[in-house]
Scaffold this active site. Structure first.
Site, short mmCIF file in Angstrom:
data_model
loop_
_atom_site.label_atom_id
_atom_site.label_comp_id
_atom_site.label_asym_id
_atom_site.label_seq_id
_atom_site.Cartn_x
_atom_site.Cartn_y
_atom_site.Cartn_z
N ASP A 16 0.86 -1.20 0.00
CA ASP A 16 0.00 0.00 0.00
C ASP A 16 0.89 1.24 0.00
OD1 ASP A 16 -2.46 1.51 0.17
OD2 ASP A 16 -1.95 1.96 2.24
N SER A 17 0.30 2.37 -0.36
CA SER A 17 1.05 3.63 -0.34
C SER A 17 1.44 4.01 1.10
CB SER A 17 0.20 4.75 -0.94
OG SER A 17 -0.98 4.90 -0.19
N CYS A 79 -4.27 -1.40 -2.27
CA CYS A 79 -4.40 0.03 -2.48
C CYS A 79 -5.25 0.21 -3.73
CB CYS A 79 -3.00 0.62 -2.68
SG CYS A 79 -2.99 2.35 -3.13
N GLU A 164 -3.43 9.11 7.74
CA GLU A 164 -1.96 9.01 7.81
C GLU A 164 -1.40 9.84 8.97
OE1 GLU A 164 0.52 7.36 5.78
OE2 GLU A 164 -1.15 6.16 5.06
N CYS A 198 -11.22 2.89 -0.70
CA CYS A 198 -9.85 3.26 -0.34
C CYS A 198 -9.54 2.51 0.95
CB CYS A 198 -9.72 4.76 -0.12
SG CYS A 198 -8.11 5.24 0.54
N HIS A 200 -7.65 3.08 3.32
CA HIS A 200 -7.51 3.90 4.52
C HIS A 200 -8.85 4.15 5.23
CE1 HIS A 200 -3.58 4.83 2.83
NE2 HIS A 200 -3.26 5.56 3.89
N1 DGL Z 1 -5.01 3.44 0.50
C1 DGL Z 1 -4.93 3.74 -0.86
C2 DGL Z 1 -6.19 3.45 -1.63
O1 DGL Z 1 -6.83 2.51 -1.32
C3 DGL Z 1 -4.26 4.98 -1.31
C4 DGL Z 1 -4.35 6.20 -0.55
C5 DGL Z 1 -3.40 7.23 -1.06
O2 DGL Z 1 -2.20 7.00 -1.01
O3 DGL Z 1 -3.87 8.28 -1.54
O4 DGL Z 1 -6.57 4.10 -2.55
#
Ligand code: DGL
Length: 282
Positions: A16-17, A79, A164, A198, A200
């Site tokens: 993931d990012s 991600c 984050e 997403c 997150h």
């Molecule tokens: N968690 C990631 C997603 O599902 C990326 C979030 C990001 O880095 O902007 O899209």
């Protein structure tokens, strides 16, 4: 087959990012506890959501190469942004050159597959990063399977930074959560299901629930991704046998180790050890 890459069985790679993929890792470990996992967060370059196609593709390819070099034969892009912008190009252009026997899977397809049996009104909403919404990956994947479903999306550019930066449970988060849910529901009054597109966003779930009408179902994708991986491993013994099974989990980050372990420990409710790695091409 690429002779430079380790050929012995190895862990399943989860990328993931940043921290978001930990919500997917958690579910995968609950469903498939026997395997070894190697988690990589590109925390130094997060967020990916507002970056261009070219950059997300370049960064994701670097991450996949690193996980392959560290022994993974199967990598999950946990991600949505990377799945939307890089998965297809990696599968089509890079895997045949890197090692045609390794696999990279994303999170959008398994999420799209589950939606048909959840929505009754056949009107759904997607909350995701600007990159995922702009890519149209969700409507495209959903319409391949369920052409009758109306899909509306809403980009929530502030939500990943809130997670984050550990601000997801604070009062300041309410404004941004309420704003994007209202905007999504204004686009289509018949929405009965919202996908958190997403990885997150599950961290914001208590606040998302607070501002969403009770009759709307909120779908977090972790469980569906985990079920889909379980099924994939059953159907692909040639990949399954290359995944080691000692129930371990190791963590890599491109940021400072203490920063990652503090935040990740909160997400996972356990103390973890993490190693800093560089993934940029030398
Ligand atoms: N968690 C990631 C997603 O599902 C990326 C979030 C990001 O880095 O902007 O899209």
């Amino acid at each position: 087959m690429n002779k430079r890459l380790p050929q012995t069985p190895g862990p399943i790679g989860i990328f993931d990012s940043g921290y978001g993929g930990l919500t997917i890792l958690n579910q995968i470990r609950q469903h498939l506890p026997q395997y070894d996992y190697l988690y990589l967060g590109d925390n130094a370059r997060t967020p990916y959501g507002s970056r261009s196609f070219e950059i997300v593709y370049e960064f994701t390819l670097q991450a996949v190469s690193k996980l392959f070099e560290m022994g993974c034969h199967l990598v999950i892009l946990a991600c949505n942004t990377a799945s939307a912008k890089a998965l297809r190009s990696i599968q089509m252009n890079n895997l045949p050159v890197m090692d045609a026997e390794r696999r990279v899977l994303g999170v959008i397809r398994p999420t799209a597959e589950c939606i048909g049996s959840i929505t009754k009104s056949r009107h759904i909403g997607i909350l995701a990063t600007a990159g995922t919404i702009k890519s149209d990956s969700y409507p495209l994947e959903i319409h391949k399977l369920f052409p009758d479903i109306t899909v509306n999306g809403e980009a929530c550019p502030m939500w990943v930074p809130l997670v984050e930066n550990n601000e997801y449970a604070e009062n300041g988060a309410d404004y941004f959560v309420q704003k994007h849910i209202s905007k999504l529901l204004e686009k289509d009054k018949d929405i009965d299901t919202i996908i958190l597109g997403c990885t997150h966003y599950p961290l914001l779930l208590p606040k998302i629930k607070q501002y969403t009408p009770k009759e709307i179902t909120i779908v977090s994708q972790g469980e569906y991704v985990a079920e889909s991986l379980k099924d994939y491993l059953k159907r692909h013994p040639e990949i399954e046998t290359k995944c080691t099974k000692n129930a371990t989990c190791h963590f890599l980050t491109t940021e400072a180790e203490n920063k990652f372990s503090e935040s990740a420990s909160t997400f996972l409710n356990q103390i973890i050890k993490v190693e800093r790695v560089s993934i940029e091409n030398e």
